[in-house]
Design a protein around this motif. Sequence first.
Motif, mmCIF file in Angstrom:
data_model
loop_
_atom_site.group_PDB
_atom_site.id
_atom_site.type_symbol
_atom_site.label_atom_id
_atom_site.label_comp_id
_atom_site.label_asym_id
_atom_site.label_seq_id
_atom_site.Cartn_x
_atom_site.Cartn_y
_atom_site.Cartn_z
ATOM 1 N N ASP A 128 0.814 -1.220 0.000
ATOM 2 C CA ASP A 128 0.000 0.000 0.000
ATOM 3 C C ASP A 128 0.846 1.267 0.000
ATOM 4 N N HIS A 129 2.120 1.110 -0.400
ATOM 5 C CA HIS A 129 3.021 2.261 -0.464
ATOM 6 C C HIS A 129 3.814 2.272 -1.771
ATOM 7 N N GLY A 130 3.200 1.756 -2.838
ATOM 8 C CA GLY A 130 3.838 1.816 -4.146
ATOM 9 C C GLY A 130 4.450 0.531 -4.625
ATOM 10 N N GLY A 131 4.486 -0.506 -3.746
ATOM 11 C CA GLY A 131 5.003 -1.797 -4.163
ATOM 12 C C GLY A 131 6.508 -1.829 -4.340
ATOM 13 N N PHE A 132 7.002 -2.996 -4.722
ATOM 14 C CA PHE A 132 8.427 -3.161 -5.025
ATOM 15 C C PHE A 132 8.564 -4.089 -6.212
ATOM 16 N N GLU A 133 9.497 -3.751 -7.105
ATOM 17 C CA GLU A 133 9.793 -4.591 -8.265
ATOM 18 C C GLU A 133 11.227 -4.328 -8.689
ATOM 19 N N GLY A 134 11.947 -5.377 -9.053
ATOM 20 C CA GLY A 134 13.373 -5.261 -9.322
ATOM 21 C C GLY A 134 13.731 -4.297 -10.425
ATOM 22 N N ASN A 135 13.001 -4.310 -11.540
ATOM 23 C CA ASN A 135 13.299 -3.397 -12.640
ATOM 24 C C ASN A 135 13.024 -1.947 -12.259
ATOM 25 N N LEU A 189 -0.096 2.724 -6.658
ATOM 26 C CA LEU A 189 0.315 2.966 -5.275
ATOM 27 C C LEU A 189 -0.287 1.940 -4.327
ATOM 28 N N ARG A 190 -1.487 1.471 -4.624
ATOM 29 C CA ARG A 190 -2.167 0.504 -3.765
ATOM 30 C C ARG A 190 -2.300 -0.829 -4.488
ATOM 31 N N ALA A 191 -2.047 -1.910 -3.753
ATOM 32 C CA ALA A 191 -2.111 -3.233 -4.358
ATOM 33 C C ALA A 191 -3.508 -3.547 -4.879
ATOM 34 N N PHE A 205 5.198 4.511 -9.273
ATOM 35 C CA PHE A 205 4.253 5.587 -9.544
ATOM 36 C C PHE A 205 4.908 6.949 -9.365
ATOM 37 N N GLU A 206 5.787 7.056 -8.362
ATOM 38 C CA GLU A 206 6.418 8.348 -8.105
ATOM 39 C C GLU A 206 7.436 8.739 -9.177
ATOM 40 N N MET A 451 4.692 7.700 3.254
ATOM 41 C CA MET A 451 5.053 7.101 1.968
ATOM 42 C C MET A 451 6.556 7.181 1.730
ATOM 43 N N ILE A 452 7.163 8.307 2.048
ATOM 44 C CA ILE A 452 8.601 8.482 1.864
ATOM 45 C C ILE A 452 9.376 7.647 2.864
#
Length: 488
Positions: A128-135, A189-191, A205-206, A451-452
């Motif tokens: 719920d804070h933008g997620g995470f992804e390797g790329n 930003l939200r799952a 998103f940011e 969020m930050i």
Amino acid sequence: MPGLYSPGDKLRPLDEQSGKTPESFRTPWRQDYARLIHSPSFRRLQGKTQVFPGHESDFYRNRLTHSLEVAQIAKSIAIRLNATAVEFRSKQNKIEPDIVEFAGLAHDLGHPPFGHNGEEALDECMRDHGGFEGNAQSLRIVTRLEKKIRSPFGESSAFDPEFNDQRYGLNLTYRSLAALLKYDSAIPLRAGDRRKPGVGKGYYFEDKELVRDIKTNVLGTTNHPDKFKTIECSIMDIADDIAYSTYDLEDNFKAGFLTPMGLFALDQDIYASVAQTIIERAKKQYPENEPFFRTIDANFVRRALLEVFQDILFAPTENSISLRGKLEEIQGRVVVASEIQALSRKLIQDGHQRTKFTSGLVQNFLSGIEVVPNRSYPQLHNARLRFETFLFVEVLKNITYYAIIRSPGLQVVEYRGKDIVSAIFQALSAEDGTRLLPNDFRALCKGAPDMIRMRAICDFIAGMTDRYAFEFYGRLYGTNHLTVHKPL
């Protein structure tokens, strides 16, 4: 038709040339290359697992050596296409090999500790804070986290008074940044806003404004009808698949987890899973070949493996007894299957034979690349494997995934890694948990919006090597002797 490169490609998010004389002896792409290989994030790749944990053996590849191999393969593809493809025949349309090499070196920078399970853990923590992804993290590292270019607000300030991020990372050229954009979509930003569950592919998103600037400078517009993926990025993607399909398999042979003959005695479910994965990927990349998809099944996978390994299986041995002959004897019930298994294992334990095999595979795959041209935007020419070559690459890549990476031994390691990442995040994100962070990350969190703060914690954990994650977890939860002298 416009050329492959334009002045906007060489621009950077922060202008560094004001009052300076541009270097005549080094291209902007070579500057980007230098900034990358001198960065801490690049060095840390040596401590991140490729398939087998680094402490198991010095032979096995890690994320750093994998990235070096991807970069070399990618540069070879670019050179080959410049020499053979009609789209790159003219001088103004030649692919810049330095950009392609850079993309290969940088593509795994955002890879967290403990592989894809570490990625899943961070994504769940950041859902719920933008997620995470390797790329997405790779792009964030080179544009924000690396400390090459200071913020206009001063070295100690990453944000302006309204908490707008003022960091510029390595401040790379827009064309080099474009080479890292594999997925042309923003992660919600939200799952709950995602189209499907699991880790979302894309950029954060940011970073939407940054990506808009990349597109504007590379294409001259953001209103293009095609998916944004530059020719350099598509070449890097191919090189990554080739490296996975060949060198990960070589590591498995060296480790003794697989042998050529053993590949034909796996569980039926493994072949079926490989076939289904290939169909799903082929639908996205080769929709024109859909009538062929119904022929891709478990038997197709075994036939493809037999074609790949026939030279090894039927090559003469030191005693001039070919494995083909051995197979004929088996059919005649003269020898037992265990002898063939032993001979197969002996061939793989021969380093010269193993190297010759993987080198031959890479060369064959390099010759199976085509270009799908984009007449309106040559920057978006798409390099891809020819369909037949794609099938072989996918068989080898996915047989390794389902037979080894999904095996109980490695899954236990990855499960433990996911648990460690989640536990560290839980401690740091708890009330007053930021006191456990190093000073620079603690400063980012001070007074910052939630969020930050959560993103800074995620950045800290994502940058850990496997060893450091184990160590940090031990200092938080273990029973070993504590120390205040070793820095975080």
